[in-house]
Design a protein around this motif. Structure first.
Motif, short mmCIF file in Angstrom:
data_model
loop_
_atom_site.label_atom_id
_atom_site.label_comp_id
_atom_site.label_asym_id
_atom_site.label_seq_id
_atom_site.Cartn_x
_atom_site.Cartn_y
_atom_site.Cartn_z
N GLY A 128 43.08 13.99 80.27
CA GLY A 128 42.35 15.00 80.98
C GLY A 128 41.59 14.75 82.11
O GLY A 128 41.15 13.52 82.48
N ASN A 147 42.58 20.33 82.86
CA ASN A 147 41.84 20.94 82.04
C ASN A 147 42.36 22.31 81.54
O ASN A 147 42.40 23.20 82.57
CB ASN A 147 40.33 20.92 82.51
CG ASN A 147 39.43 21.68 81.45
OD1 ASN A 147 39.85 21.55 80.24
ND2 ASN A 147 38.18 21.79 81.82
N PRO A 148 42.45 22.67 80.21
CA PRO A 148 42.72 21.57 79.14
C PRO A 148 43.63 20.68 79.47
O PRO A 148 44.58 20.89 80.18
CB PRO A 148 43.17 22.56 78.02
CG PRO A 148 43.72 23.80 78.63
CD PRO A 148 43.09 23.83 80.04
N ALA A 149 43.47 19.53 78.92
CA ALA A 149 44.48 18.22 78.98
C ALA A 149 45.88 18.55 78.82
O ALA A 149 46.07 18.95 77.57
CB ALA A 149 43.76 17.03 78.43
N PRO A 164 38.46 15.97 80.22
CA PRO A 164 38.92 17.02 81.03
C PRO A 164 38.07 18.21 81.53
O PRO A 164 37.97 18.84 82.62
CB PRO A 164 39.66 18.04 79.91
CG PRO A 164 39.00 17.45 78.58
CD PRO A 164 38.65 16.10 78.84
N ASP A 165 36.52 17.80 81.27
CA ASP A 165 35.64 18.70 81.77
C ASP A 165 34.35 17.87 82.14
O ASP A 165 33.37 18.66 82.70
CB ASP A 165 35.18 19.78 80.92
CG ASP A 165 34.71 21.15 81.45
OD1 ASP A 165 34.99 21.30 82.49
OD2 ASP A 165 34.05 21.91 80.71
N CYS A 216 36.31 25.76 79.21
CA CYS A 216 37.06 26.01 80.74
C CYS A 216 38.46 26.60 80.36
O CYS A 216 39.09 26.34 79.11
CB CYS A 216 37.41 24.50 81.24
SG CYS A 216 38.56 24.71 82.73
#
Length: 385
Positions: free
Chosen positions: A308, A300-302, A239-240, A23
């Motif tokens: 995140g 995201n990114p944390a 985060p993702d 991401c």
């Protein structure tokens, strides 16, 4: 409240590769995009025939069609439904779960039927029934090419708050590799219809990045028709990862996942309280997303010192070249701790498109950031219309 309509044709985008893209940062200054359009004609009647391979289990004529009490999706939605996205004819199933009583419809019989593949119906008696899954039902990639689960509007598959309910992954060696390009093959083609998925939970399962509390899919094709997803969940931080109801990766030639006349409520995950994907296109028609939450923190990114997540209260889409179209749909009462209380959309190379037709978005707070002029949406891509 935001009402958005458009009639610009859906952009078909390029093939998703085996490498899932990372991401891009989702905290840049928001960008604005105009949204306009017109309503669409109602859908024609379903006319798709089943295609399944015989295997384990019994087959009998499907019980009566979806009961009148079963309601899913947005009945006021008027988005036209293409033939490939309509309910599959299950009047002549490959196999049937159950023999006419609730007791005959067990977790074991569901797992066995899904592994065998083909067109699967349920015969659990005339009353609604909940089947609490003791194990995740997993598609075997060589069984099909079509796998259909039709609950007839009377069946709930429950994860019991302990496990994911349904899993398909063409790149999982344990489920069998059927081509040399597992991330881009046209089978199996999984359809779930006239079913309720409740209390699925994939927390702690980080296979393929995690997520997919009710259903996880990678590869082949996937469609959801006239189904409900209630109180599903996945990991609350990350985060993702995402998709309390659905997590989808890698669809054949980047053809869209169809979600038609379906309802998503009460989902909770780090990102994507209902839907989540990386590099996948979606077409969402005549559906409802309500009271779903993205509860992660740090985006995201944390951000430093955070785990995140927290983006896409209802829908979280990330990747490079992909397209999302939402039509005839209500998205309301969802929330995100970070970006996009309704929809989070990041195309890392800025080629992706988001199109919203004849839909209503309201009361979807983004507690961190969103795109100016589009309440509840955070968008980075080529076109938002």
């Amino acid at each position: 409240m935001v009402r958005v309509k458009s009639a610009v044709p859906l952009l078909v985008l390029a093939l998703v590769t085996a490498t899932l893209p990372a991401c891009g940062g989702d905290d840049p200054a928001p960008v604005s995009a105009a949204v306009s359009g017109t309503p669409e004609a109602p859908a024609a009647a379903p006319s798709v025939s089943p295609s399944g391979r015989a295997g384990l289990g019994s087959a009998r004529p499907s019980p009566t069609a979806t009961t009148a009490a079963f309601r899913a999706g947005n009945p006021a939605g008027r988005a036209a439904v293409p033939a490939e996205a309509r309910a599959v004819d299950t009047s002549r199933p490959t196999r049937t779960v159950g023999s006419g009583t609730p007791a005959s419809c067990t977790s074991e019989s569901v797992v066995k039927a899904v592994a065998a593949g083909g067109v699967i119906t349920f015969d659990c008696g005339p009353a609604p029934v909940t089947i609490t899954m003791k194990a995740t039902a997993k598609v075997v990639n060589s069984h099909g090419p079509r796998v259909v689960l039709d609950g007839g509007g009377r069946v709930t598959l429950s994860g019991g708050g302990r496990r994911r309910i349904l899993y398909m992954n063409t790149c999982d060696e344990a489920q069998g590799w059927t081509t040399s390009h597992c991330q881009n093959q046209d089978h199996p083609r999984l359809t779930v219809q006239n079913l309720t998925f409740a209390d699925g939970d994939s927390t702690g399962d980080r296979t393929e990045g995690g997520g997919g509390g009710a259903v996880f899919v990678r590869g082949g094709r996937f469609a959801v028709v006239n189904s409900r997803f209630v109180d599903n969940s996945c990991d609350r931080t990350g985060p993702d990862l995402g998709g309390a109801a659905l997590r989808v990766l890698s669809q054949f030639e980047n053809k869209p996942v169809y979600v038609v006349s379906s309802t998503f409520t009460g989902g909770v995950c780090a990102n994507g309280g209902a839907l989540s994907s990386i590099g996948v296109s979606w077409t969402v028609l005549n559906s409802v997303f309500r009271d779903n939450r993205a509860v992660g923190t740090g985006a995201n990114p944390a951000r430093g010192g955070t785990p995140g997540g927290g983006s896409g209260g209802a829908i979280y889409c990330d990747g490079n070249e992909f397209a999302v179209r939402i039509a005839g749909t209500v998205i309301e009462g969802n929330s995100a701790n970070e970006g996009g209380g309704a929809i989070f959309f990041v195309s890392n190379d800025r080629t992706g498109t988001l199109k919203i037709d004849s839909s209503t978005l309201r009361r979807n707070p983004s507690r961190g950031f969103e795109t100016k002029g589009h309440p509840g949406i955070f968008f980075l891509g080529a076109h938002l219309t």
